[in-house]
Write a protein that holds these residues in place. Sequence first.
Motif, short mmCIF file in Angstrom:
data_model
loop_
_atom_site.label_atom_id
_atom_site.label_comp_id
_atom_site.label_asym_id
_atom_site.label_seq_id
_atom_site.Cartn_x
_atom_site.Cartn_y
_atom_site.Cartn_z
N PHE A 248 -2.77 4.43 -2.24
CA PHE A 248 -2.95 5.85 -2.56
C PHE A 248 -2.96 6.05 -4.08
O PHE A 248 -3.89 6.63 -4.65
N VAL A 249 -1.93 5.51 -4.75
CA VAL A 249 -1.84 5.66 -6.21
C VAL A 249 -3.02 4.96 -6.89
O VAL A 249 -3.63 5.50 -7.81
N ALA B 56 -0.89 8.43 -12.40
CA ALA B 56 -1.06 8.71 -10.97
C ALA B 56 0.25 8.47 -10.22
O ALA B 56 0.62 9.25 -9.34
N LEU C 174 -4.37 14.60 -1.42
CA LEU C 174 -5.15 13.37 -1.43
C LEU C 174 -6.63 13.65 -1.17
O LEU C 174 -7.51 13.14 -1.87
N LEU D 278 0.79 16.63 0.94
CA LEU D 278 0.36 15.37 0.35
C LEU D 278 -1.05 15.00 0.83
O LEU D 278 -1.91 14.57 0.04
N GLU E 170 1.12 3.81 0.30
CA GLU E 170 1.38 4.64 -0.86
C GLU E 170 0.86 4.00 -2.15
O GLU E 170 0.33 4.69 -3.02
N ARG F 211 5.32 14.52 -4.34
CA ARG F 211 6.13 14.27 -3.16
C ARG F 211 7.49 14.95 -3.27
O ARG F 211 7.93 15.60 -2.33
N LEU G 234 2.16 11.31 -8.12
CA LEU G 234 2.48 11.19 -6.70
C LEU G 234 3.97 11.45 -6.46
O LEU G 234 4.34 12.20 -5.55
N GLU G 235 4.84 10.84 -7.30
CA GLU G 235 6.28 11.06 -7.12
C GLU G 235 6.62 12.54 -7.27
O GLU G 235 7.43 13.08 -6.52
N LEU H 265 -6.06 7.00 -6.45
CA LEU H 265 -5.91 8.20 -7.27
C LEU H 265 -6.22 7.87 -8.72
O LEU H 265 -6.85 8.65 -9.44
#
Lengths: 300, 312
Positions: free
Chosen positions: B246-247, B262, B289, B285, B243, B270, B266-267, B250
């Motif tokens: 991922f951020v 970012a 992405l 998600l 994760e 999600r 994401l939060e 991003l």
Amino acid sequence: MDLAATILVDGLIYAGWLFIVSVGLTLVFGVLNILNIAHGSLYAIGAYAAASMVGAYFALGGEAFPYGSYVAMILAAVLVALVLGPLLERGLLRFFYGRDEVLNVLVTYAVFLILEDVMKLIWGVNPYFVYEPYTLLGDVEIGPLFYVGYDFAVIAAAIIVGLAVWLTLNRTRVGKVVLAVIHDSEMSQTMGVNVQRIYLGAFMAGTFLAALGGALTAPMISVTPGLGVNVIIVAFAVVIIGGLGSVPGAAIGALMVGISRAASVHLLPEAELFIIYFVMAIVLLFRPEGLFAKTQARKI
Amino acid sequence: MRYNLILAAVVAFVVLAAGSVVLPDWAMFLFAMALAKGLVCLGIVGMMRGGVVSFGQGLYYCLGAYTATLVANNFGVSDIFLLTLLSAAVCLLVGMAFGPLLSNYRGIFFAMLSLALSMVLYGSLSKMSFIGGTDGLNIAAPTFLGWAPEGRALQTALYIYVVAIVVIAGTLMRVYFDSERGLITLATRDNELRVEYLGASVRNVMTYNYVFGAVLGGIGGTIAALALGHVDPEFAFWTTSGEFVFVAILAGFLSVPSVFVAAIILELVRSFSNLYFPNTWQLALGIFLLVVIIVLPNGLGSLVKRRKGKAA
């Protein structure tokens, strides 16, 4: 002595399973240069597909010839490769060839997330059981211990898979073309090789091997959501130990991990959860790119 | 230039801190968690500038969280400043131990070795039943220099604390990114050998980036543990680290604020996809992405740079 034999047999069984799961990963990396996190999902889909196929086989009167369930399992893996291979490779991955390695890992991570939920949508969240193929081969007695015959069938399958992949790559015309593409895809294209078809074929083979790993595992476990998560990291560890893209490397990696895991289960159960990563860290300490890594020229 | 940076930091602090007035409870918690995780991701971005990505930043996230929890539970320390400092110090030491080793690795091998280290921690913690095993541990609410707020006041204090740390860390990292060593990092990304021929030590900058990432990870983990009131080995599991990567992807490696934007995105994605598509939030998600990777291969930060580039 008995303990050593037990560790060896347990280790070999686990290594056989590991090798089948990992060899597709290393093959896909070798040809496409993509480290495929979705390999774990393909494994899980193979398990689900096999559970459904075997279930359907027996529902349609397969009891008369129960060994046909093995064919059903392999067919399930073929089906997964035929459907998902082209879909993922042609539909998505081909747009990312030659991009940053880590970006490609992220792309397949996204595919992994998507497939996890697609599986839940198709097969629901309840576990599937297909124990018939597991009990079919009876027990094997080794010294004072009994093993399930199926476990040895998995070792045999691993050996067959390994030989098949190695012979295809090293002893056939197609294999030579694949190796040429791995070495220099642009030059191969200039020489008239259909590189796109090689990529597609390699990815489908990788998908088939992942699904086969799942299909062979399905009778040994309850097939539930989240199956692929742990498998993928273990498979990563194996191919990293062996050196990415190397089939013999994957075999050695699987043996090292399998036997050290069996040893830890019997001698030091506390370490079972991390022994794999421990082995990987030790190997990388001495061989920073794995055991059978190709040497690469540094660009100036 | 420095004045602009300080001005930006002050503005960022005021804007973020205003959140403590306007945000409802749930959003304030979500933002605090996102910013804490954003700190971890900022560390990854620092490494990304040099061309490597750590897939095991959960190691420091978890280490920070457990350090704070164990110290709080065993020595009765509840002061948030002290806990943060202690966790940062522990992560600094561990980072300094592993940093020189990992600075030899590149690409996927760096990612995998860092992942292996965090999974060893995950496996060890899971098996240590005397500190909770897989269930983890609870940690009491923190105090702020002797002040022990409760309810909304506690949430607000925690949120302001995260905001302050984020702004300070973000500013310091920006200064570092623009420093000589920070620029050598960028050059390493382009061509490592050339940097070495020019006389700079690539290992040296890589080690620095790694150690900074470790400290940021520890601070982020401490704050997350205090906000959640609970830690467990999952903090070091590879999906947690995934994760963070991922951020970082991003956000891209170009801009510091985009890391926190970012993390918040994401939060939000999600929690809302969790709310509206409870059974298919991973699907949502994953698609999100993919879209980001396709549309913005250099991350959110490239939007800002692109605009600046046009203006210039």
